[in-house]
Design a protein around this motif. Structure first.
Motif, mmCIF file in Angstrom:
data_model
loop_
_atom_site.group_PDB
_atom_site.id
_atom_site.type_symbol
_atom_site.label_atom_id
_atom_site.label_comp_id
_atom_site.label_asym_id
_atom_site.label_seq_id
_atom_site.Cartn_x
_atom_site.Cartn_y
_atom_site.Cartn_z
ATOM 1 N N LYS A 1 -26.452 64.253 22.221
ATOM 2 C CA LYS A 1 -25.183 64.024 21.528
ATOM 3 C C LYS A 1 -24.328 62.957 22.197
ATOM 4 N N GLU A 2 -24.577 62.698 23.461
ATOM 5 C CA GLU A 2 -23.824 61.648 24.153
ATOM 6 C C GLU A 2 -24.405 60.262 23.881
ATOM 7 N N THR A 3 -25.636 60.203 23.432
ATOM 8 C CA THR A 3 -26.277 58.895 23.239
ATOM 9 C C THR A 3 -26.403 58.493 21.766
ATOM 10 N N ILE A 4 -26.075 59.409 20.870
ATOM 11 C CA ILE A 4 -26.064 59.048 19.450
ATOM 12 C C ILE A 4 -24.627 58.668 19.120
ATOM 13 N N PRO A 5 -24.377 57.370 18.920
ATOM 14 C CA PRO A 5 -22.998 56.882 18.843
ATOM 15 C C PRO A 5 -22.185 57.421 17.664
ATOM 16 N N TYR A 6 -22.805 57.809 16.604
ATOM 17 C CA TYR A 6 -22.032 58.210 15.437
ATOM 18 C C TYR A 6 -21.925 59.720 15.261
ATOM 19 N N ILE A 7 -22.129 60.467 16.322
ATOM 20 C CA ILE A 7 -21.832 61.900 16.265
ATOM 21 C C ILE A 7 -20.354 62.045 16.605
ATOM 22 N N GLN A 8 -19.573 62.358 15.603
ATOM 23 C CA GLN A 8 -18.141 62.530 15.793
ATOM 24 C C GLN A 8 -17.785 63.986 16.073
ATOM 25 N N LYS A 9 -18.501 64.886 15.426
ATOM 26 C CA LYS A 9 -18.205 66.307 15.537
ATOM 27 C C LYS A 9 -19.229 66.959 16.464
ATOM 28 N N HIS A 10 -18.950 66.885 17.752
ATOM 29 C CA HIS A 10 -19.898 67.396 18.752
ATOM 30 C C HIS A 10 -20.146 68.891 18.595
ATOM 31 N N GLU A 11 -19.088 69.650 18.287
ATOM 32 C CA GLU A 11 -19.248 71.101 18.150
ATOM 33 C C GLU A 11 -20.151 71.434 16.961
ATOM 34 N N GLU A 12 -19.977 70.710 15.874
ATOM 35 C CA GLU A 12 -20.823 70.933 14.689
ATOM 36 C C GLU A 12 -22.284 70.604 15.003
ATOM 37 N N PHE A 13 -22.509 69.520 15.722
ATOM 38 C CA PHE A 13 -23.863 69.145 16.117
ATOM 39 C C PHE A 13 -24.477 70.246 16.989
ATOM 40 N N THR A 14 -23.686 70.772 17.919
ATOM 41 C CA THR A 14 -24.150 71.847 18.804
ATOM 42 C C THR A 14 -24.569 73.069 18.001
ATOM 43 N N VAL A 15 -23.767 73.443 17.024
ATOM 44 C CA VAL A 15 -24.096 74.607 16.191
ATOM 45 C C VAL A 15 -25.389 74.351 15.416
ATOM 46 N N ARG A 16 -25.537 73.150 14.872
ATOM 47 C CA ARG A 16 -26.761 72.833 14.125
ATOM 48 C C ARG A 16 -27.997 72.878 15.026
ATOM 49 N N VAL A 17 -27.878 72.375 16.227
ATOM 50 C CA VAL A 17 -29.011 72.397 17.157
ATOM 51 C C VAL A 17 -29.414 73.839 17.445
ATOM 52 N N HIS A 18 -28.439 74.681 17.748
ATOM 53 C CA HIS A 18 -28.741 76.106 17.999
ATOM 54 C C HIS A 18 -29.399 76.744 16.779
ATOM 55 N N PHE A 19 -28.866 76.444 15.615
ATOM 56 C CA PHE A 19 -29.399 76.999 14.367
ATOM 57 C C PHE A 19 -30.848 76.563 14.143
ATOM 58 N N PHE A 20 -31.103 75.275 14.293
ATOM 59 C CA PHE A 20 -32.446 74.776 14.015
ATOM 60 C C PHE A 20 -33.465 75.203 15.065
ATOM 61 N N VAL A 21 -33.103 75.191 16.332
ATOM 62 C CA VAL A 21 -34.047 75.628 17.365
ATOM 63 C C VAL A 21 -34.354 77.111 17.183
ATOM 64 N N GLY A 22 -33.310 77.926 16.962
ATOM 65 C CA GLY A 22 -33.526 79.359 16.740
ATOM 66 C C GLY A 22 -34.399 79.608 15.524
ATOM 67 N N GLY A 23 -34.111 78.891 14.450
ATOM 68 C CA GLY A 23 -34.904 79.046 13.227
ATOM 69 C C GLY A 23 -36.329 78.565 13.393
ATOM 70 N N LEU A 24 -36.488 77.449 14.074
ATOM 71 C CA LEU A 24 -37.816 76.879 14.307
ATOM 72 C C LEU A 24 -38.693 77.856 15.084
ATOM 73 N N VAL A 25 -38.153 78.362 16.177
ATOM 74 C CA VAL A 25 -38.913 79.299 17.005
ATOM 75 C C VAL A 25 -39.225 80.562 16.214
ATOM 76 N N SER A 26 -38.252 81.062 15.480
ATOM 77 C CA SER A 26 -38.447 82.272 14.680
ATOM 78 C C SER A 26 -39.519 82.076 13.606
ATOM 79 N N LEU A 27 -39.528 80.917 12.974
ATOM 80 C CA LEU A 27 -40.542 80.642 11.949
ATOM 81 C C LEU A 27 -41.950 80.619 12.546
#
Length: 193
Positions: free
Chosen positions: A133-159
């Motif tokens: 998130k620090e190296t992707i220049p157009y991530i404005q909403k860091h908290e939203e990105f963090t939530v999405r990462v948690h969601f996708f990793v959790g979902g990926l592993v669960s699947l």
């Protein structure tokens, strides 16, 4: 014996030990598993066991380190934005890795210690992806990105866990493709410049 034959023999011995250990964990508590149980199940000598591992915990540690190391290695093969824009190559590497010993990983998912390992694996993946998130220049909403990462990793592993449990009738390749499509859609806001 040639070095190549010794190497193959060592790989085969470690694989037999690991498989025997996981089979035994499915049958009884880890605390009750002895080295004798493992060598009897693997049909090897105690000397062969000790040539590769100091104790039972070294077997567990090697399996965990190998899987975590591979996931981080696969992540390091991609630039941050590449993984978010197209996770398919990363997911294919995971699928290929799992496919090399699919029955071992299927058994591993059912062991009592699997939940602790899965938690550690998710933490490692989340931490690595969040470092982007620090190296992707157009991530404005860091908290939203963090939530999405948690969601996708959790979902990926669960699947993948559910696939190993036989809850999906698709192939590993089909699951990988579906996961990639879902992740691309979910991270779409971060791939548009």
């Amino acid at each position: 014996m040639s070095k190549k034959a010794e190497y193959k023999s060592a790989i085969r011995s470690r694989k037999m030990i690991r498989h025997a250990f996981v089979e035994l964990i499915l049958e009884k508590d880890m605390e009750k598993i002895t080295i004798k149980n493992i060598v009897d199940r693997a049909e090897i000598s105690r000397g062969t066991f000790y040539a590769h591992y100091a104790d039972i915990y070294a077997v567990i540690e090697e399996v965990e380190d190998e899987i975590m190391g591979k996931m981080v290695e696969f992540l390091n093969d991609f630039k941050d934005i590449d993984l978010v824009q197209n996770p398919m190559p990363f997911l294919l590497k995971i699928a290929h890795f799992l496919d090399q010993d699919i029955e071992f990983y299927r058994m591993l998912i059912y062991t009592k210690g699997a939940s602790n390992f899965i938690t550690k694996l998710k933490e490692v993946l989340i931490e690595k992806i969040l470092s982007y998130k620090e190296t992707i220049p157009y991530i404005q909403k860091h908290e939203e990105f963090t939530v999405r990462v948690h969601f996708f990793v959790g979902g990926l592993v669960s699947l993948y866990q559910d696939w190993f449990a036989g809850k999906f009738e698709c192939s590993l390749e089909e699951l990988t493709s579906l996961n990639s499509q879902i992740m691309i859609q979910g991270f779409q806001d971060y791939t548009l410049k």
